[in-house]
Structure formats: structure tokens, C-alpha cells
Design an enzyme around this catalytic site. Structure first.
Site, mmCIF file in Angstrom:
data_model
loop_
_atom_site.group_PDB
_atom_site.id
_atom_site.type_symbol
_atom_site.label_atom_id
_atom_site.label_comp_id
_atom_site.label_asym_id
_atom_site.label_seq_id
_atom_site.Cartn_x
_atom_site.Cartn_y
_atom_site.Cartn_z
ATOM 1 N N CYS A 54 59.622 50.937 67.832
ATOM 2 C CA CYS A 54 58.317 50.305 67.624
ATOM 3 C C CYS A 54 57.248 50.964 68.503
ATOM 4 O O CYS A 54 57.543 51.553 69.555
ATOM 5 C CB CYS A 54 58.380 48.828 67.977
ATOM 6 N N GLU A 56 55.098 49.566 70.419
ATOM 7 C CA GLU A 56 54.978 48.985 71.764
ATOM 8 C C GLU A 56 55.966 49.630 72.729
ATOM 9 O O GLU A 56 55.644 49.891 73.891
ATOM 10 C CB GLU A 56 55.242 47.476 71.711
ATOM 11 N N CYS A 89 57.282 42.373 68.071
ATOM 12 C CA CYS A 89 58.570 41.799 67.678
ATOM 13 C C CYS A 89 59.345 41.319 68.919
ATOM 14 O O CYS A 89 59.029 41.674 70.059
ATOM 15 C CB CYS A 89 59.394 42.813 66.884
HETATM 16 N N1 THU Z 1 57.045 47.751 64.247
HETATM 17 C C1 THU Z 1 56.354 48.025 65.380
HETATM 18 O O1 THU Z 1 55.964 49.181 65.620
HETATM 19 N N2 THU Z 1 56.104 47.014 66.252
HETATM 20 C C2 THU Z 1 56.517 45.726 66.077
HETATM 21 O O2 THU Z 1 56.320 44.900 66.949
HETATM 22 C C3 THU Z 1 57.193 45.340 64.832
HETATM 23 C C4 THU Z 1 57.556 46.435 63.907
HETATM 24 C C5 THU Z 1 57.333 48.849 63.313
HETATM 25 C C6 THU Z 1 58.773 49.237 63.225
HETATM 26 C C7 THU Z 1 58.847 49.837 61.842
HETATM 27 O O3 THU Z 1 58.469 51.197 61.906
HETATM 28 C C8 THU Z 1 57.792 49.086 61.065
HETATM 29 O O4 THU Z 1 56.958 48.467 62.010
HETATM 30 C C9 THU Z 1 58.346 48.043 60.130
HETATM 31 O O5 THU Z 1 59.189 47.167 60.771
#
Ligand code: THU
Length: 138
Positions: A54, A56, A89
Site C-alpha cells: 500500500c 502508506e 487499511c
Molecule cells: N491500497 C493502498 O494503497 N492503501 C490502502 O490503505 C488500501 C489499499 C492499495 C492496495 C492495492 O494496490 C489497491 O489499493 C487496492 O486494494
């Protein structure tokens, strides 16, 4: 004087560099450390989906790499194209928890200009800490 939403435009620009060919969901994160430096991150996906990282946690890696293990966060800003704006998340919250305080601000914005602001502690009130680990009794 900067306001808490100042980093949202930066996070939007950052999100354009996401590597998200599978979800097509581009996320940009900007982390402000207590030393006043901003670190950027984007989500980096992989065909082996579990390898995805992710935005973050990518930004957190940059922050710790630059400042070392004592790095602490003052604010987390996340830009997504979700309405209402998505909060980080659970996995990212748990990882971030070791580098922030309960009153660290989490600013979430989106392409519609909607903004939600949380305290870190309201998003993850019961973070897991290593000191909670007790060995099993035989
Ligand atoms: N994702 C993030 O970058 N941050 C989050 O807090 C939740 C999900 C990304 C991971 C993946 O590449 C896409 O969003 C779909 O889940």
C-alpha cells in the site's frame, strides 16, 4: 501557517505515479514527520497479488529510511478516488502504529474534494504491541 489539508494536493499528484495495473486504484500517501519533512508513497502492485504494498507503507519505508528508527509521524495524508475518502487499511494502521501517537492526524481526501479527518487512535484504538506477547505455558 500550514493547514491539515495542505498535503492533499501533493498526495493527488503523487498518486499519479502509482503502479496499479491490477486494481486500477491509484493511492498517494504523504507522511509528515515530527521533524517537518514530508515523505511520499504510492501503492505498488504485483501479479502475485499478495506482494502488493500500500501507498502508506511505501511512504513509511521512505520515512524510516531517511530518518532512522526514531522517526515519528505528525500527520498521515491519503488521497484516493473513493467516496467517501478511504482511510488507511488495517494492515497499514497496524504498521504505522509503532511510529505515531493516538492524536496523530489522518487526513483522507478524494477526487471530489471530499475530506475526512481522523485521529489515529479513533481508527485503530487497540493496536497490537509486542509487549502484549506472553509465551504459552506448557
Ligand atoms: N491500497 C493502498 O494503497 N492503501 C490502502 O490503505 C488500501 C489499499 C492499495 C492496495 C492495492 O494496490 C489497491 O489499493 C487496492 O486494494
Amino acid at each position: 501557517m500550514s493547514t491539515s489539508t495542505d498535503h492533499l494536493e501533493r498526495a493527488r499528484t503523487v498518486s499519479e505515479r502509482a503502479y496499479a495495473p491490477y486494481s486500477r486504484y491509484h493511492v498517494g500517501a504523504c507522511l509528515l514527520s515530527t521533524s517537518g519533512v514530508v515523505y511520499d508513497g504510492v501503492n505498488v502492485e504485483n501479479a502475485s497479488y499478495g506482494g502488493t504494498i500500500c501507498a502508506e507503507r511505501m511512504a513509511l519505508g521512505a520515512a524510516v529510511t531517511a530518518e532512522g528508527p526514531s522517526m515519528r509521524l505528525r500527520q498521515v495524508t491519503v488521497y484516493t478516488t473513493t467516496s467517501p475518502p478511504a482511510a488507511p487499511c488495517g494492515l497499514c494502521l497496524q504498521v504505522i502504529s509503532e511510529f505515531c501517537a493516538t492524536d496523530t492526524r489522518v487526513v483522507c481526501g478524494n477526487h471530489k474534494g471530499e475530506v475526512r479527518i481522523f485521529s489515529f487512535g479513533s481508527l485503530l484504538p487497540q493496536a497490537f504491541h509486542g509487549h502484549e506477547i506472553t509465551p504459552a505455558q506448557d
